[in-house]
Design an enzyme around this catalytic site. Structure first.
Site, mmCIF file in Angstrom:
data_model
loop_
_atom_site.group_PDB
_atom_site.id
_atom_site.type_symbol
_atom_site.label_atom_id
_atom_site.label_comp_id
_atom_site.label_asym_id
_atom_site.label_seq_id
_atom_site.Cartn_x
_atom_site.Cartn_y
_atom_site.Cartn_z
ATOM 1 N N ARG A 6 0.852 -1.197 0.000
ATOM 2 C CA ARG A 6 0.000 0.000 0.000
ATOM 3 C C ARG A 6 0.885 1.243 0.000
ATOM 4 N NH1 ARG A 6 -1.603 1.786 4.595
ATOM 5 N NH2 ARG A 6 -2.307 -0.215 5.422
ATOM 6 N N TYR A 56 -16.483 17.094 -15.477
ATOM 7 C CA TYR A 56 -16.789 15.665 -15.605
ATOM 8 C C TYR A 56 -17.842 15.247 -14.562
ATOM 9 C CZ TYR A 56 -15.945 10.613 -15.257
ATOM 10 O OH TYR A 56 -16.094 9.259 -15.214
ATOM 11 N N ASP A 71 -7.441 18.992 -14.609
ATOM 12 C CA ASP A 71 -7.724 17.617 -15.037
ATOM 13 C C ASP A 71 -7.344 17.538 -16.516
ATOM 14 O OD1 ASP A 71 -8.869 15.266 -16.017
ATOM 15 O OD2 ASP A 71 -10.557 15.356 -14.614
ATOM 16 N N LYS A 83 -8.043 6.458 -19.402
ATOM 17 C CA LYS A 83 -8.341 6.984 -20.729
ATOM 18 C C LYS A 83 -7.079 6.944 -21.598
ATOM 19 C CE LYS A 83 -12.128 7.652 -18.451
ATOM 20 N NZ LYS A 83 -12.468 8.949 -17.828
HETATM 21 C C1 LIG Z 1 -12.935 9.328 -16.561
HETATM 22 C C2 LIG Z 1 -12.629 10.678 -16.058
HETATM 23 C C3 LIG Z 1 -12.392 10.906 -14.699
HETATM 24 C C4 LIG Z 1 -12.530 9.811 -13.664
HETATM 25 O O1 LIG Z 1 -11.588 8.812 -13.816
HETATM 26 P P1 LIG Z 1 -11.854 7.257 -13.438
HETATM 27 O O2 LIG Z 1 -10.572 6.609 -13.830
HETATM 28 O O3 LIG Z 1 -13.037 6.794 -14.222
HETATM 29 O O4 LIG Z 1 -12.111 7.213 -11.970
HETATM 30 C C5 LIG Z 1 -12.070 12.195 -14.311
HETATM 31 N N1 LIG Z 1 -11.987 13.203 -15.194
HETATM 32 C C6 LIG Z 1 -12.215 13.018 -16.501
HETATM 33 C C7 LIG Z 1 -12.109 14.183 -17.424
HETATM 34 C C8 LIG Z 1 -12.544 11.769 -16.981
HETATM 35 O O5 LIG Z 1 -12.789 11.595 -18.292
#
Ligand SMILES: *Cc1c(COP(=O)(O)O)cnc(C)c1O
Length: 381
Positions: free
Chosen positions: A51, A103, A174, A199
């Site tokens: 962890r 998001y 982000d 992503k």
């Molecule tokens: C998918 C996404 C998230 C969240 O990420 P997860 O890996 O699904 O928890 C946050 N911000 C954006 C812009 C995203 O596309």
């Protein structure tokens, strides 16, 4: 190993990754272990418990830092876990300015969970700098931005917002939609970069993960403490999948961007389409900012159908190559209807999306096949 002076394409392949000293294995091993043998009490090789630290994760964290041109990287079990851990730097009563088409999952975390712990949020249009300035309060500790946003692909000027943020107000970006290949917020003055590695960084729709990159060592120490104390860490296999996926980040992003541009042009001329939203089109209100801030325009594209919700649902159900699914950023093309899928949690709020909106995550297939698929699905709508 990659050095800071290297270009992002080289960093993507080499950073954080040395051949295994025991075997020469060129790929970082998947250290599928929870604990590490100590030679005497508290005498160890830097690893005690997974962890806290794991060597496969260490390699990925170094890669993330270098890809974003930052000093430090930390990875988490999901993008949401990364965001949640970052927000724990704040205290009850602290105020956060957030983009108004953030998001959906981020909105849910802020609005339904963190607000209960005394954090205060204002949702504003970050494309208008005077609105951002007007939203600043003495209690403001952070400006949270996504650029381009999901799913309306609005841009925020990272450099301008970083410049207007007073001393002590952090700017967190982000960077999931652009990826570090197309945009590097730390270089533009941001304090934190957050990713859903699920992503583009992973890129193959086979793992869920999140990341934070930053420069400040004191904040890094706090986040490292939180990462271990809260415990939302990724397993070594997931870290390895992102290490592997990220090696082709630049190749994929170039193709995603080329394909999306051609598809945007095709859709812009289609009779069933009311509007195409893509930062690469001159019709995008922030096209100039996109050119300045991004290397290319990425693989995410949204369109609004003239036929509204019914047409949106129908279109998203008819495509054959574009798979109907949430998520984005993989090599394969996806289609979704935000109003009923990813953004259902924002319905009836101030940040609800148009019912006729359809979002495409344009993959790296041959663009002719993708356009043929969209053409047949739009027929008669
Ligand atoms: C998918 C996404 C998230 C969240 O990420 P997860 O890996 O699904 O928890 C946050 N911000 C954006 C812009 C995203 O596309």
């Amino acid at each position: 190993m990659a050095e800071k002076k290297h270009k992002v394409e080289t960093i993507a392949i080499h950073a954080g990754q040395e051949p295994d000293p025991h075997t020469g294995a060129i790929m970082t091993p998947i250290y599928q272990t929870s604990t590490y043998v100590q030679s005497a009490p508290a005498e160890h090789k830097g690893y005690e418990y997974s962890r806290t630290d794991n060597p496969t994760r260490t390699a990925l964290q170094a890669l993330i830092a270098d890809l974003e041109g930052g000093q430090h990287g930390l990875v988490f079990s999901s993008g949401m876990a990364a965001i949640d851990t970052l927000m724990r730097l704040l205290n009850p009563g602290d105020h956060v300015i957030v983009g108004d088409d953030v998001y959906g999952g981020t909105f849910r975390l802020f609005d339904k969970i963190l607000a209960r712990y005394g954090l205060l949020f204002s949702y504003v249009d970050l494309s208008d700098l005077s609105t951002v300035e007007a939203a600043l309060q003495p209690a403001t500790k952070m400006i949270w931005l996504e650029t381009p946003t999901n799913p309306l692909l609005k841009l925020a000027d990272i450099q301008a917002i970083s410049n207007l943020a007073p001393e002590g107000v952090w700017v967190a970006v982000d960077n999931t939609f652009a990826s570090p290949y197309l945009q590097q917020p730390l270089q533009l003055g941001a304090d934190f970069v957050i990713h859903s590695m699920t992503k583009y960084l992973g890129g193959h729709s086979d793992t869920v993960g999140g990341a934070i990159a930053l420069n400040d060592t004191q904040q890094y120490e706090q986040l490292k403490f939180l990462q271990n104390a809260v415990g939302a860490v990724p397993g070594p296999m997931d870290c390895w999948l992102v290490l592997r996926g990220a090696k082709t980040l630049h190749l994929r992003m170039d193709r995603h961007s080329d394909n999306a541009m051609q598809i945007a042009q095709f859709l812009a001329d289609h009779i069933a389409v009311a509007e195409v939203i893509y930062p690469g089109l001159e019709s995008h209100p922030q096209h100039e900012l996109a050119k300045r801030q991004m290397r290319d325009f990425g693989g995410m594209l949204s369109l609004v159908l003239k036929g509204g919700e019914a047409a949106g649902r129908e279109f998203a159900s008819r495509t054959k190559l574009f798979a109907l699914a949430e998520s984005l950023g993989g090599v394969e093309s996806l289609i979704e209807h935000p109003y009923s899928m990813t953004h259902a949690s924002t319905a009836d709020s101030d940040i609800a999306v148009p019912p006729g909106l359809v979002r495409l995550s344009v993959g790296v297939e041959h663009v002719d096949d993708l356009i043929d698929d969209l053409r047949q699905a739009l027929h008669g709508l």
